[in-house]
Design a protein around this motif. Structure first.
Motif, PDB file in Angstrom:
ATOM      1  N   PHE A   1       1.434  15.155   8.024  1.00 11.51           N
ATOM      2  CA  PHE A   1       0.976  13.944   8.704  1.00 11.51           C
ATOM      3  C   PHE A   1       1.448  13.854  10.146  1.00 11.51           C
ATOM      4  O   PHE A   1       0.925  13.072  10.926  1.00 11.51           O
ATOM      5  CB  PHE A   1       1.391  12.717   7.898  1.00 11.51           C
TER       6      PHE A   1
ATOM      7  N   TRP B   1       0.820  -1.206   0.000  1.00 14.50           N
ATOM      8  CA  TRP B   1       0.000   0.000   0.000  1.00 14.50           C
ATOM      9  C   TRP B   1       0.857   1.262   0.000  1.00 14.50           C
ATOM     10  O   TRP B   1       0.428   2.314  -0.458  1.00 14.50           O
ATOM     11  CB  TRP B   1      -0.951   0.017   1.201  1.00 14.50           C
TER      12      TRP B   1
ATOM     13  N   ALA C   1       1.066   5.477  -1.826  1.00 19.19           N
ATOM     14  CA  ALA C   1       0.735   6.381  -0.717  1.00 19.19           C
ATOM     15  C   ALA C   1       0.802   7.839  -1.173  1.00 19.19           C
ATOM     16  O   ALA C   1       1.846   8.309  -1.622  1.00 19.19           O
ATOM     17  CB  ALA C   1       1.687   6.141   0.440  1.00 19.19           C
ATOM     18  N   LEU C   2      -0.297   8.508  -1.047  1.00 22.96           N
ATOM     19  CA  LEU C   2      -0.333   9.919  -1.443  1.00 22.96           C
ATOM     20  C   LEU C   2       0.529  10.777  -0.528  1.00 22.96           C
ATOM     21  O   LEU C   2       1.037  11.820  -0.941  1.00 22.96           O
ATOM     22  CB  LEU C   2      -1.773  10.423  -1.448  1.00 22.96           C
ATOM     23  N   CYS C   3       0.712  10.352   0.699  1.00 24.14           N
ATOM     24  CA  CYS C   3       1.504  11.161   1.634  1.00 24.14           C
ATOM     25  C   CYS C   3       2.970  11.214   1.241  1.00 24.14           C
ATOM     26  O   CYS C   3       3.697  12.095   1.700  1.00 24.14           O
ATOM     27  CB  CYS C   3       1.353  10.643   3.054  1.00 24.14           C
TER      28      CYS C   3
ATOM     29  N   CYS D   1      -5.715  11.540   2.818  1.00 24.85           N
ATOM     30  CA  CYS D   1      -5.969  10.123   3.127  1.00 24.85           C
ATOM     31  C   CYS D   1      -7.284   9.662   2.492  1.00 24.85           C
ATOM     32  O   CYS D   1      -7.379   8.524   2.025  1.00 24.85           O
ATOM     33  CB  CYS D   1      -6.045   9.897   4.632  1.00 24.85           C
TER      34      CYS D   1
ATOM     35  N   VAL E   1      -1.069  11.218  11.541  1.00 21.51           N
ATOM     36  CA  VAL E   1      -2.285  10.742  10.883  1.00 21.51           C
ATOM     37  C   VAL E   1      -1.926   9.517  10.050  1.00 21.51           C
ATOM     38  O   VAL E   1      -0.991   9.547   9.266  1.00 21.51           O
ATOM     39  CB  VAL E   1      -2.873  11.840   9.973  1.00 21.51           C
ATOM     40  N   TRP E   2      -2.666   8.446  10.257  1.00 21.65           N
ATOM     41  CA  TRP E   2      -2.482   7.205   9.489  1.00 21.65           C
ATOM     42  C   TRP E   2      -3.867   6.755   9.032  1.00 21.65           C
ATOM     43  O   TRP E   2      -4.798   6.676   9.846  1.00 21.65           O
ATOM     44  CB  TRP E   2      -1.880   6.086  10.352  1.00 21.65           C
ATOM     45  N   GLY E   3      -4.013   6.475   7.764  1.00 19.71           N
ATOM     46  CA  GLY E   3      -5.296   5.977   7.274  1.00 19.71           C
ATOM     47  C   GLY E   3      -6.453   6.918   7.530  1.00 19.71           C
ATOM     48  O   GLY E   3      -7.596   6.485   7.651  1.00 19.71           O
ATOM     49  N   GLY E   4      -6.163   8.181   7.625  1.00 20.97           N
ATOM     50  CA  GLY E   4      -7.219   9.179   7.806  1.00 20.97           C
ATOM     51  C   GLY E   4      -7.625   9.427   9.248  1.00 20.97           C
ATOM     52  O   GLY E   4      -8.542  10.204   9.501  1.00 20.97           O
TER      53      GLY E   4
ATOM     54  N   CYS F   1      -6.717   8.378  -0.855  1.00 12.32           N
ATOM     55  CA  CYS F   1      -5.597   7.435  -0.982  1.00 12.32           C
ATOM     56  C   CYS F   1      -6.108   5.999  -1.118  1.00 12.32           C
ATOM     57  O   CYS F   1      -6.916   5.545  -0.309  1.00 12.32           O
ATOM     58  CB  CYS F   1      -4.698   7.561   0.244  1.00 12.32           C
TER      59      CYS F   1
ATOM     60  N   ARG G   1      -5.652   3.528   2.000  1.00 13.77           N
ATOM     61  CA  ARG G   1      -6.119   4.031   3.293  1.00 13.77           C
ATOM     62  C   ARG G   1      -6.437   2.913   4.304  1.00 13.77           C
ATOM     63  O   ARG G   1      -5.998   2.964   5.446  1.00 13.77           O
ATOM     64  CB  ARG G   1      -7.341   4.917   3.107  1.00 13.77           C
TER      65      ARG G   1
ATOM     66  N   CYS H   1      -3.314   1.039   5.331  1.00 13.51           N
ATOM     67  CA  CYS H   1      -2.492   1.951   6.126  1.00 13.51           C
ATOM     68  C   CYS H   1      -3.028   2.034   7.551  1.00 13.51           C
ATOM     69  O   CYS H   1      -2.260   1.931   8.517  1.00 13.51           O
ATOM     70  CB  CYS H   1      -2.505   3.332   5.465  1.00 13.51           C
TER      71      CYS H   1
HETATM   72  S1  SF4 Z   1      -3.946   6.742   4.005  1.00 14.85           S
HETATM   73 FE1  SF4 Z   1      -1.917   6.344   4.830  1.00 14.85          FE
HETATM   74  S2  SF4 Z   1      -0.655   6.062   3.030  1.00 14.85           S
HETATM   75 FE2  SF4 Z   1      -2.507   7.120   2.361  1.00 14.85          FE
HETATM   76  S3  SF4 Z   1      -2.053   9.295   2.457  1.00 14.85           S
HETATM   77 FE3  SF4 Z   1      -2.972   8.727   4.413  1.00 14.85          FE
HETATM   78  S4  SF4 Z   1      -1.251   8.257   5.766  1.00 14.85           S
HETATM   79 FE4  SF4 Z   1      -0.490   8.227   3.645  1.00 14.85          FE
END
Ligand code: SF4
Length: 85
Positions: free
Chosen positions: A31, A17, A21-23, A46, A68-71, A49, A52, A55
């Motif tokens: 983040f 994933w 990753a957009l981040c 997120c 921030v992880w996975g929104g 993404c 998501r 993540c």
């Molecule tokens: S969901 Fe995870 S991988 Fe995707 S942009 Fe957010 S922090 Fe980054």
């Protein structure tokens, strides 16, 4: 005598994933904002993404405490984890 350690090694988590990753295109300050700063922009990214869900599950499984992880923010992940039991 040789010890077979293969049975003792946990399987590698699927990190594919991260490839989309957009981040990765945004700065870390997005983040991992300073305490009290807004996480709104990171959460918006997120939301678009592909990774998501994976993540978020990774962050929950590895007890990621910051950012921030996975929104979800730290507090939101903590609450989700607590509600899952
Ligand atoms: S969901 Fe995870 S991988 Fe995707 S942009 Fe957010 S922090 Fe980054």
């Amino acid at each position: 005598m040789q010890t077979d350690t293969s049975v003792l090694t946990a399987p590698e988590p699927d990190m594919s994933w991260q490839e989309n990753a957009l981040c990765a295109q945004a700065g870390p300050e997005f983040f991992f904002p300073a305490p009290g700063s807004s996480t709104r922009e990171a959460k918006q990214l997120c939301g678009a993404c592909e990774g998501r869900v994976a993540c978020l599950e990774y962050a929950l499984a590895h007890d990621e405490r910051f950012g921030v992880w996975g929104g979800l923010s730290e507090k939101e992940r903590f609450r989700l984890k607590r509600n899952r039991g």
